[in-house]
Design a protein around this motif. Structure first.
Motif, PDB file in Angstrom:
ATOM      1  N   MET A   1       1.013  -1.238   0.145  1.00  0.00           N
ATOM      2  CA  MET A   1      -0.093   0.090   0.052  1.00  0.00           C
ATOM      3  C   MET A   1       0.927   1.234  -0.149  1.00  0.00           C
ATOM      4  SD  MET A   1      -2.723  -0.939   2.961  1.00  0.00           S
ATOM      5  CE  MET A   1      -1.493  -1.277   4.308  1.00  0.00           C
ATOM      6  N   THR A   2       0.334   2.504  -0.310  1.00  0.00           N
ATOM      7  CA  THR A   2       1.082   3.516  -0.348  1.00  0.00           C
ATOM      8  C   THR A   2       0.872   4.051   1.092  1.00  0.00           C
ATOM      9  OG1 THR A   2      -0.962   5.026  -0.778  1.00  0.00           O
ATOM     10  CG2 THR A   2       0.587   4.312  -2.663  1.00  0.00           C
ATOM     11  N   ASP A   3       1.562   5.095   1.785  1.00  0.00           N
ATOM     12  CA  ASP A   3       1.502   5.582   2.937  1.00  0.00           C
ATOM     13  C   ASP A   3      -0.011   6.240   3.153  1.00  0.00           C
ATOM     14  OD1 ASP A   3       1.904   7.745   1.546  1.00  0.00           O
ATOM     15  OD2 ASP A   3       3.350   8.771   2.661  1.00  0.00           O
ATOM     16  N   SER A   4      -0.763   6.665   1.979  1.00  0.00           N
ATOM     17  CA  SER A   4      -1.981   6.887   2.163  1.00  0.00           C
ATOM     18  C   SER A   4      -3.181   5.937   2.112  1.00  0.00           C
ATOM     19  CB  SER A   4      -2.318   8.230   1.237  1.00  0.00           C
ATOM     20  OG  SER A   4      -2.148   7.594  -0.103  1.00  0.00           O
ATOM     21  N   GLY A   5      -2.635   4.789   2.174  1.00  0.00           N
ATOM     22  CA  GLY A   5      -3.468   3.748   1.956  1.00  0.00           C
ATOM     23  C   GLY A   5      -4.102   3.166   0.795  1.00  0.00           C
ATOM     24  N   ARG A   6      -3.564   3.487  -0.269  1.00  0.00           N
ATOM     25  CA  ARG A   6      -3.675   3.076  -1.586  1.00  0.00           C
ATOM     26  C   ARG A   6      -3.230   1.760  -1.962  1.00  0.00           C
ATOM     27  NH1 ARG A   6      -3.003   7.756  -5.671  1.00  0.00           N
ATOM     28  NH2 ARG A   6      -0.881   7.878  -4.636  1.00  0.00           N
ATOM     29  N   LEU A   7      -3.985   0.882  -2.329  1.00  0.00           N
ATOM     30  CA  LEU A   7      -3.524  -0.593  -2.696  1.00  0.00           C
ATOM     31  C   LEU A   7      -2.679  -0.465  -3.960  1.00  0.00           C
ATOM     32  CD1 LEU A   7      -3.149  -3.669  -1.895  1.00  0.00           C
ATOM     33  CD2 LEU A   7      -5.153  -4.031  -3.464  1.00  0.00           C
ATOM     34  N   ILE A   8      -1.456  -0.939  -4.067  1.00  0.00           N
ATOM     35  CA  ILE A   8      -0.696  -0.651  -5.228  1.00  0.00           C
ATOM     36  C   ILE A   8      -0.111  -2.247  -5.648  1.00  0.00           C
ATOM     37  CG2 ILE A   8      -0.077   1.613  -5.089  1.00  0.00           C
ATOM     38  CD1 ILE A   8       2.558   0.744  -4.215  1.00  0.00           C
TER      39      ILE A   8
ATOM     40  N   HIS B   1       7.471  -0.594   6.566  1.00  0.00           N
ATOM     41  CA  HIS B   1       7.648   0.606   5.689  1.00  0.00           C
ATOM     42  C   HIS B   1       9.182   0.831   4.871  1.00  0.00           C
ATOM     43  CE1 HIS B   1       4.452   1.372   8.864  1.00  0.00           C
ATOM     44  NE2 HIS B   1       3.855   2.457   7.912  1.00  0.00           N
ATOM     45  N   THR B   2       8.777   1.227   3.621  1.00  0.00           N
ATOM     46  CA  THR B   2       9.972   1.252   2.702  1.00  0.00           C
ATOM     47  C   THR B   2      10.453   2.799   2.753  1.00  0.00           C
ATOM     48  OG1 THR B   2       8.654   1.656   0.575  1.00  0.00           O
ATOM     49  CG2 THR B   2       8.793  -0.676   1.414  1.00  0.00           C
ATOM     50  N   ASP B   3      11.563   2.971   2.129  1.00  0.00           N
ATOM     51  CA  ASP B   3      12.380   4.272   1.920  1.00  0.00           C
ATOM     52  C   ASP B   3      11.392   5.162   0.838  1.00  0.00           C
ATOM     53  OD1 ASP B   3      14.116   3.707   3.631  1.00  0.00           O
ATOM     54  OD2 ASP B   3      15.620   3.118   1.998  1.00  0.00           O
ATOM     55  N   PHE B   4      10.622   4.340   0.093  1.00  0.00           N
ATOM     56  CA  PHE B   4       9.636   4.985  -0.895  1.00  0.00           C
ATOM     57  C   PHE B   4       8.392   5.376  -0.284  1.00  0.00           C
ATOM     58  CE2 PHE B   4      11.510   2.395  -4.427  1.00  0.00           C
ATOM     59  CZ  PHE B   4      12.286   3.113  -4.652  1.00  0.00           C
ATOM     60  N   GLY B   5       8.218   5.134   1.105  1.00  0.00           N
ATOM     61  CA  GLY B   5       6.939   5.477   1.713  1.00  0.00           C
ATOM     62  C   GLY B   5       5.753   4.317   1.750  1.00  0.00           C
ATOM     63  N   TRP B   6       6.233   3.278   1.064  1.00  0.00           N
ATOM     64  CA  TRP B   6       5.252   2.314   0.629  1.00  0.00           C
ATOM     65  C   TRP B   6       5.136   1.396   2.072  1.00  0.00           C
ATOM     66  CZ3 TRP B   6       7.217   0.238  -4.608  1.00  0.00           C
ATOM     67  CH2 TRP B   6       6.848   1.005  -5.240  1.00  0.00           C
ATOM     68  N   ILE B   7       4.100   0.594   2.030  1.00  0.00           N
ATOM     69  CA  ILE B   7       3.804  -0.204   3.307  1.00  0.00           C
ATOM     70  C   ILE B   7       3.632  -1.579   2.843  1.00  0.00           C
ATOM     71  CG2 ILE B   7       2.212  -1.026   5.198  1.00  0.00           C
ATOM     72  CD1 ILE B   7       1.244   2.250   5.085  1.00  0.00           C
ATOM     73  N   VAL B   8       4.606  -2.485   3.130  1.00  0.00           N
ATOM     74  CA  VAL B   8       4.811  -3.764   2.826  1.00  0.00           C
ATOM     75  C   VAL B   8       4.006  -4.878   3.827  1.00  0.00           C
ATOM     76  CG1 VAL B   8       6.164  -5.613   2.021  1.00  0.00           C
ATOM     77  CG2 VAL B   8       6.785  -3.444   1.341  1.00  0.00           C
TER      78      VAL B   8
END
Length: 169
Positions: free
Chosen positions: A99-106, A151-158
């Motif tokens: 997910m993005t840090d704003s909760g969008r599934l990617i 949380h990744t350096d890109f701001g993603w949530i794994v």
């Protein structure tokens, strides 16, 4: 990648891999990040060329004086990202998604990203991710879940998630 292009400091394409006319990208987050001096720009958005959810990566192009002269940008659809990152199998009930840090599934196994970016802000896993990295237990759709969240350096949530009954077997 469906598009690789260069962008000047005014935000316009200089060259494009798809041969289409120049487009303006000065309003994009990756453009603003590089102009602000960041070493790279990353964004997940609806592609201006593809009209599909896309991952956009940008790196600076510097002049001989070392100053920012423009940027090299690559765009790829999220289905390609999903194929690359979700091949991990966690037993029968588990899987990995991003997910993005704003909760969008990617990225999620079995979920096409071609129809838009799903909002996960109302999911218990997103609430858990707001507390930081770690292992979390929560219930979703009447099933107890356990997840490792990073949380990744890109701001993603794994998220690596599995039903609790299987993880304890």
């Amino acid at each position: 990648a469906y598009l690789v292009h260069t962008v000047n400091l005014a935000g316009w394409n200089v060259a494009r891999s798809d041969g289409r006319p120049a487009n303006w990208y000065g309003d994009r987050e990756y453009f603003k990040e590089l102009v602000a001096g960041k070493p790279y720009g990353v964004d997940v958005q609806i592609g201006r060329t593809s009209h599909l959810p896309a991952l956009i990566l940008a790196v600076p192009i510097t002049g001989r004086d070392g100053k920012l002269a423009g940027m090299l940008v690559e765009a790829t659809t999220l289905d390609h990202v999903t194929q690359a990152v979700t091949s991990a199998r966690l037993g029968r009930t588990g899987h990995v998604y991003i997910m993005t840090d704003s909760g969008r599934l990617i990225a999620d196994r079995g979920v096409s990203m071609l129809h838009g970016l799903r909002d996960f802000r109302d999911r218990p896993v997103y609430a858990a991710a707001q507390r930081g990295d770690g292992f979390y237990h929560y219930s979703y759709r009447r099933a107890a879940k356990v997840a490792a969240i990073r949380h990744t350096d890109f701001g993603w949530i794994v998220v690596a998630q599995q039903q609790q009954t299987e993880s304890m077997a």
